[in-house]
Design an enzyme around this catalytic site. Sequence first.
Site, PDB file in Angstrom:
ATOM      1  N   GLN A   1      -8.583 -18.113 -58.770  1.00 38.18           N
ATOM      2  CA  GLN A   1      -9.867 -17.587 -58.326  1.00 38.18           C
ATOM      3  C   GLN A   1     -10.103 -17.881 -56.848  1.00 38.18           C
ATOM      4  O   GLN A   1     -11.217 -17.811 -56.377  1.00 38.18           O
ATOM      5  CB  GLN A   1     -10.984 -18.236 -59.154  1.00 38.18           C
ATOM      6  CG  GLN A   1     -10.766 -18.131 -60.648  1.00 38.18           C
ATOM      7  CD  GLN A   1     -11.668 -19.110 -61.391  1.00 38.18           C
ATOM      8  OE1 GLN A   1     -12.837 -19.266 -61.071  1.00 38.18           O
ATOM      9  NE2 GLN A   1     -11.120 -19.781 -62.376  1.00 38.18           N
ATOM     10  N   CYS A   2      -9.065 -18.248 -56.112  1.00 39.11           N
ATOM     11  CA  CYS A   2      -9.259 -18.825 -54.788  1.00 39.11           C
ATOM     12  C   CYS A   2      -9.904 -17.885 -53.788  1.00 39.11           C
ATOM     13  O   CYS A   2     -10.449 -18.335 -52.792  1.00 39.11           O
ATOM     14  CB  CYS A   2      -7.939 -19.359 -54.228  1.00 39.11           C
ATOM     15  SG  CYS A   2      -6.819 -18.074 -53.713  1.00 39.11           S
ATOM     16  N   THR A   3      -9.890 -16.570 -54.064  1.00 39.74           N
ATOM     17  CA  THR A   3     -10.540 -15.676 -53.114  1.00 39.74           C
ATOM     18  C   THR A   3     -12.057 -15.697 -53.284  1.00 39.74           C
ATOM     19  O   THR A   3     -12.774 -15.141 -52.462  1.00 39.74           O
ATOM     20  CB  THR A   3     -10.018 -14.239 -53.290  1.00 39.74           C
ATOM     21  OG1 THR A   3     -10.153 -13.846 -54.657  1.00 39.74           O
ATOM     22  CG2 THR A   3      -8.559 -14.156 -52.876  1.00 39.74           C
TER      23      THR A   3
ATOM     24  N   THR B   1     -14.395 -18.465 -53.338  1.00 40.08           N
ATOM     25  CA  THR B   1     -14.453 -19.913 -53.134  1.00 40.08           C
ATOM     26  C   THR B   1     -15.519 -20.265 -52.113  1.00 40.08           C
ATOM     27  O   THR B   1     -15.658 -19.579 -51.099  1.00 40.08           O
ATOM     28  CB  THR B   1     -13.084 -20.438 -52.634  1.00 40.08           C
ATOM     29  OG1 THR B   1     -12.085 -20.090 -53.581  1.00 40.08           O
ATOM     30  CG2 THR B   1     -13.103 -21.940 -52.465  1.00 40.08           C
TER      31      THR B   1
END
Length: 662
Positions: free
Chosen positions: A540-542, A544
């Site tokens: 899900q790092c986009t 953040t």
Amino acid sequence: MTRDLKFTPFKSAVSITFWHKFAELKLNTIKLNEEPIRINCQIFRSQSHISIEDGKTDYVFLPGISISEESLIEGGSQNQLQCITGTFLNKNTADSFKSMDKAEHINEFGKEIWEFITSKNSIVEPEKMLKITIIAYSDLKKYHFYHWMAFPVPMYPFATLLNVQTLEHTQIESISSQLQLLKVDFYFFVEYSEKDFTVHKLFDLPSIIDSGKDIIVGVVDFSSVENTPTWLTRPLLALIAYHFPQLCSNLKLLCWRNFANENKSIVLTLDVSTERPQGTPKFVGWEKNSRGKYGPNFTNLSTTMDPIRLADSAVSLNLKLMKWRVIPSLNLELLERTKCLLLGAGTLGCSVARALQAWGFKNIVFVDSGKVSYSNPVRQSLFKFKDCEEQKFKALAAADAMKEIFPGTESKGVVLEIPMPGHALSPETENEVKEVVKTLESLIDETDVVFLLLDSREARWLPTLLGAAKKKMVMNAALGFDSYLVMRHGWKKIAQPQITPVLTKGIIPGHRLGCYFCNDVMAPGDVGAKSLRGRTLDQQCTVTRPGVSMMAAALVVEILVSALQHSESFDAPSSISSDVSDIEGPLGLVPHSIRGDIYSHNIVLPATEAFNKCSTCSDIVVETYNREGFEFLKRIFDNPVELEKLTGLDKLQDVSGLIEDE
């Protein structure tokens, strides 16, 4: 023990940035003016040399005076602790520099200091007794600079050393805490009894001296030379002998030596003469040059005054100050030559690169297949709006930006998409993917450390495997919306024992630490229920919170640096318990992993052993890759379930009931 008291002199440390700034002032402002310039400088404790005795390393410290670009700026350095002032006198010709009467110059300078010492103001502001003077000649055609520093002190009074004592631990703690509260720069005194130690600034001395209480006069000592106080002691003794002669018989002098890791303070008992001089006493203080003789120091900047060389010197200043003042064992050369491969040039990749650059790493390679989009520059610090307009590849733009920030960085970008399990190959793409794998293998062969800064769990599988197979250090950072995970993988250079011994005190050696996949019971893949159920936070790092990536990037680099500075390097152990004092390195603990979040602001340091059925770093997977190469990888790209069969994870899933009936 009775002998004449000796003093440790100062050495000047004139930075390249000072000469660069002075050359600019000389050409644009000072011109032929020979009036003295006021300068500010800072006293510091420098590591002079290392003596090795019986296999032990001993760091010897000497006092130094730091003179930098800020010394020429109005008010520069003055807000810092332990700052003193002085004058800088540049002569226009070499002949006038050589013929200058040095004795007359220091004695003329000393008259002002002596007038201050003999006034009551010296008790109120004793730091103003401390001044330096520098005479210089600058050949700006050749960029040759000559300078000679003097730290003028009176040859008064005469002092005899009678005895040396050390302080008890409780006394050191009491004095240390009080000095911090009082913010003492150089001079103080201690009023003491059998149990109590009360620290005062020097201006309180007149009100206490006649009370009959015992007094120790104190000086912040920048030297570790045995029984030899710093040069700063001489003006203090002159002040005491002139204003408080009643203290001079059996004068107690505390040389406060608070070093980075231990306190080596001593108390000297002195017999100080009280006979006042007729007029101004003679002043001394010219420093010896690098050859150990009285004479000027020579600095040749002809090869370093171009901007790139100057920047190289300037960017390392903070690191060298850490080494000189706090961590003498800090190996900066090791950081500089360590090669880093950053897989991912996005939010994490940019922040990690900047942190590496700040620590002095110079060899950095970026790998990424994406282009800079309009949403990137505000979150990804190496990109600009122009990169979006020009549709630059992230890897190439990041490498260029690193050189733009500091031209001494050896950075390059490689445009490459990492093959992933579950992304099946077609006959049309097989040869292309095979070449990509060869390129990635070659890049990992050439590096020392691999950073996994990728968007998905699947993308981390192949570089994790290659890092284990090629015995490289692998660092991992992953992000959630408000959480992060950073970790170091177990270093496979040291083979695992066939019989696993019981861990000692919960300590796991570096080579037995787990990798990113060791806690998973499912192979990484792109589709299917297993993959969705096995998703990890990094996917899900986009989405953040902006600060999370910066925190994770800083921590993963700090773990790497701590490991590199540890005596066991990448094999530095981690602990599953809180008792870690016996495994710390010079920079402290080297954790296996750090998990944190900025919702509740919790941080934990999990440490786990490598899993013998791991889908990535287990012996059976590494050995199969080493034996079969790309053919093995192709099978996994097509069908990652092969990993579960190979490692026995499928049987573990059956036992655990993780496989649902169709």
